[in-house]
Design an enzyme around this catalytic site. Structure first.
Site, PDB file in Angstrom:
ATOM      1  N   LEU A 187       1.061  -1.362   0.236  1.00  0.00           N
ATOM      2  CA  LEU A 187       0.131  -0.109   0.002  1.00  0.00           C
ATOM      3  C   LEU A 187       1.358   1.258  -0.094  1.00  0.00           C
ATOM      4  CD1 LEU A 187      -2.715  -1.466   2.355  1.00  0.00           C
ATOM      5  CD2 LEU A 187      -3.280  -1.190   0.006  1.00  0.00           C
ATOM      6  N   LYS A 261      -2.465   7.273  10.208  1.00  0.00           N
ATOM      7  CA  LYS A 261      -3.585   8.596   9.473  1.00  0.00           C
ATOM      8  C   LYS A 261      -3.045   7.817   8.813  1.00  0.00           C
ATOM      9  CE  LYS A 261       0.351  11.806   7.716  1.00  0.00           C
ATOM     10  NZ  LYS A 261       1.262  12.138   8.171  1.00  0.00           N
ATOM     11  N   ASP A 266       0.274  13.306  -0.116  1.00  0.00           N
ATOM     12  CA  ASP A 266       0.885  14.681   0.947  1.00  0.00           C
ATOM     13  C   ASP A 266       1.715  16.159   0.308  1.00  0.00           C
ATOM     14  OD1 ASP A 266       1.425  16.872   2.782  1.00  0.00           O
ATOM     15  OD2 ASP A 266       1.590  15.844   4.170  1.00  0.00           O
ATOM     16  N   LYS A 273       5.575  21.215  -0.209  1.00  0.00           N
ATOM     17  CA  LYS A 273       6.498  21.337   0.602  1.00  0.00           C
ATOM     18  C   LYS A 273       7.677  21.142  -1.316  1.00  0.00           C
ATOM     19  CE  LYS A 273       4.886  16.474   3.162  1.00  0.00           C
ATOM     20  NZ  LYS A 273       5.266  17.213   3.681  1.00  0.00           N
ATOM     21  N   ARG A 347      -1.843  15.826  12.184  1.00  0.00           N
ATOM     22  CA  ARG A 347      -2.446  15.850  13.137  1.00  0.00           C
ATOM     23  C   ARG A 347      -3.741  16.551  13.667  1.00  0.00           C
ATOM     24  NH1 ARG A 347       1.961  19.540  14.134  1.00  0.00           N
ATOM     25  NH2 ARG A 347       3.326  18.290  13.325  1.00  0.00           N
TER      26      ARG A 347
END
Length: 498
Positions: A187, A261, A266, A273, A347
């Site tokens: 995954l 999470k 991301d 980033k 978070r």
């Protein structure tokens, strides 16, 4: 002149069988090159009238830990035999390394031997149990994993089985532990456009289908007001995955709740980033991958324990729908959060999941997340960082990690860090510490603690162990799937104490 035969010449009539054998040999406890074969290796040597011992002696010095030698045509059933060095047999749990050295040596040696035989295009390998069939099986299964689904030229697919009269139940258990970690690796390794939130949820659902009599899966795409549904700017629809494994149907209590999470990619959002290394952010759902894979493994093992798993799944992308630096959002427990850095999104989605977790009144809550680069800086790939409010929970996790060799290390959860996230201009909390990068892993854990009231909670920051270069010899380069086996061993320990 008398015709000379080489023992390692290939027997063509046997080569077509494409079978291999991995055997172990221990290092001498004395400063000499004497051989100490395992029970299985000694049995093969007797069948060969001592030829294996003879060749090992004349082919070089004693085999050191992790090294291997290949012999051809020795045995009519096995065209190739790999003999691997296991290190010293007297080693056990090391008080400075915090793992069982003998188990780790077996995993590494067996993995190396299986890979060598795989490179010889063998399709079936029998493996010496090395007096610890579970560790040998883990080494074989983990060492042979490769992700080549999208390549036209694929690695040879190899099946393995225990050789000789070792512990079959231990071997089968080790296979399941290894396959569980490999599911997480699969995954995490797959491209983000191939494992979207919905594909992730469907993959886990399919893997749990054989255990439908004691597993329930809920996939929620809307309805609950969770942060993963409202603040991240992806076109891919988020999914909140909820798993219920009922391994102890007579007990309605939930001893263990796991939260992972699940950021399937991301980009950093508006706080974008740098492009270098961004491709690795396809594995930012490593927490969800390891947690869900651990539950799949628990179901396969039929562990007598009830486990609930929660995985908020979404992408973090820049768009007109994305949250902006300075935005304020409200968590499920009513606390407001100032989002100063959209790249600290993990978070946020964990906060709501942790609040929801308390509704099940579990004995222990453990969340896993590739949460902070600061954890990679602090510990590197040596161990998962553990932040916990419970000495009992830490002891159970640490004990499990010693057995699996996938280590954990306790980190501080001081009020010192809490003050850095509660000193906020616009809201109750800030999603980053006020001193920016200082103690980033600790301030992230302090943030999560604001959403926990349970007496036994642990946050596992797995950012440092997300990938493997060459640090763990039985894992190839790529996404590691750590610490799946430690989570499974921890759950098994709780089941035994229930």
């Amino acid at each position: 002149m008398r015709h000379r035969c080489r023992y390692f010449s290939v027997a063509q009539n046997n080569w077509n069988a494409r079978k291999g054998l991995v055997l172990g040999v221990y290092e001498s406890e004395r400063e000499d090159d004497s051989l100490h074969l395992t029970e299985s290796a000694a049995g093969v040597d007797r069948v060969l009238s001592g030829k294996l011992t003879e060749l090992l002696k004349i082919s070089g010095p004693g085999l050191k830990k992790g090294k291997s030698r290949i012999f051809y045509g020795l045995h009519e059933d096995f065209p190739c035999i790999a003999v691997v060095g296991l290190g010293r047999n007297s080693l056990g749990v090391c008080g400075t390394e915090y793992w069982d050295t003998c188990k780790e040596n077996i995993r590494a040696a067996i993995a190396g031997g299986c890979r060598v035989l795989q490179n010889h295009v063998l399709t079936h390998i029998e493996v010496d149990g090395c007096n610890d069939s579970q560790s040998a099986a883990e080494g074989a299964v983990l060492g042979l994993f490769t992700y080549d689904d999208l390549k036209t030229k694929k690695k040879t697919r190899v099946t393995t089985q225990l050789h000789g009269s070792g512990c079959v139940s231990g071997w089968e258990k080790g296979v399941l532990y290894g396959e569980g970690q490999n599911l997480a690796r699969y995954l995490m390794e797959a491209p983000a456009n191939h494992v979207t939130p919905s594909v992730f949820a469907d993959t886990i659902t399919n893997r749990l289908a054989p255990y439908a009599d004691h597993v329930t899966v809920h996939k929620r795409y809307r309805g609950k007001r969770l942060i993963c549904f409202v603040v991240l700017g992806s076109e891919e629809p988020p999914v909140f995955l909820e798993l219920h494994y009922n391994g102890c149907p007579d007990n309605t209590q939930c001893p263990l709740l796991l939260v992972g999470k699940g950021i399937t990619f991301d980009s950093g959002g508006i706080s974008l980033k740098p492009p270098s290394g961004m491709d690795a952010m396809r594995a930012d759902m490593g927490g969800a991958a390891t947690v869900c894979s651990a539950i799949v493994t628990a179901a396969a093992l039929n562990l007598p324990i009830n486990i609930i798993g929660l995985a908020p799944l979404c992408e973090n992308m820049p768009s007109g729908k994305a949250n902006k630096p300075g935005d304020v959002v409200t968590a499920k427990n009513g606390k407001t959060i100032q989002v100063d850095n959209t790249d600290a999104e993990g978070r946020l989605i964990l906060a709501d999941a942790l609040c929801y977790a308390h509704s099940f009144n579990p004995r222990a809550i453990v969340n896993a997340a590739t949460l902070t680069g600061a954890m990679d800086v602090a510990l590197g790939s040596a161990a998962t960082g553990v932040f916990t409010n419970s000495d009992w929970l830490w002891e159970q996790l640490h004990k499990a990690s010693v057995v699996t060799g996938d280590r954990v290390w306790r980190m501080p959860l001081f009020q010192h860090y809490t003050r850095q996230v509660t000193d906020c201009q616009l809201a109750d909390l800030n999603n980053v510490g006020k001193y920016s990068r200082s103690g980033g892993a600790c301030t992230a854990a302090a943030f999560l603690r604001e959403f926990v009231t349970a007496p036994h909670w642990a946050h596992l920051d797995i950012a440092g162990v997300m990938t493997n270069k060459d640090e763990v010899p039985y894992l190839k380069k790529g996404m590691s799937g750590r610490p799946t086996r430690t989570l499974v061993e921890f759950a098994a320990g709780m089941a035994n104490k229930a």
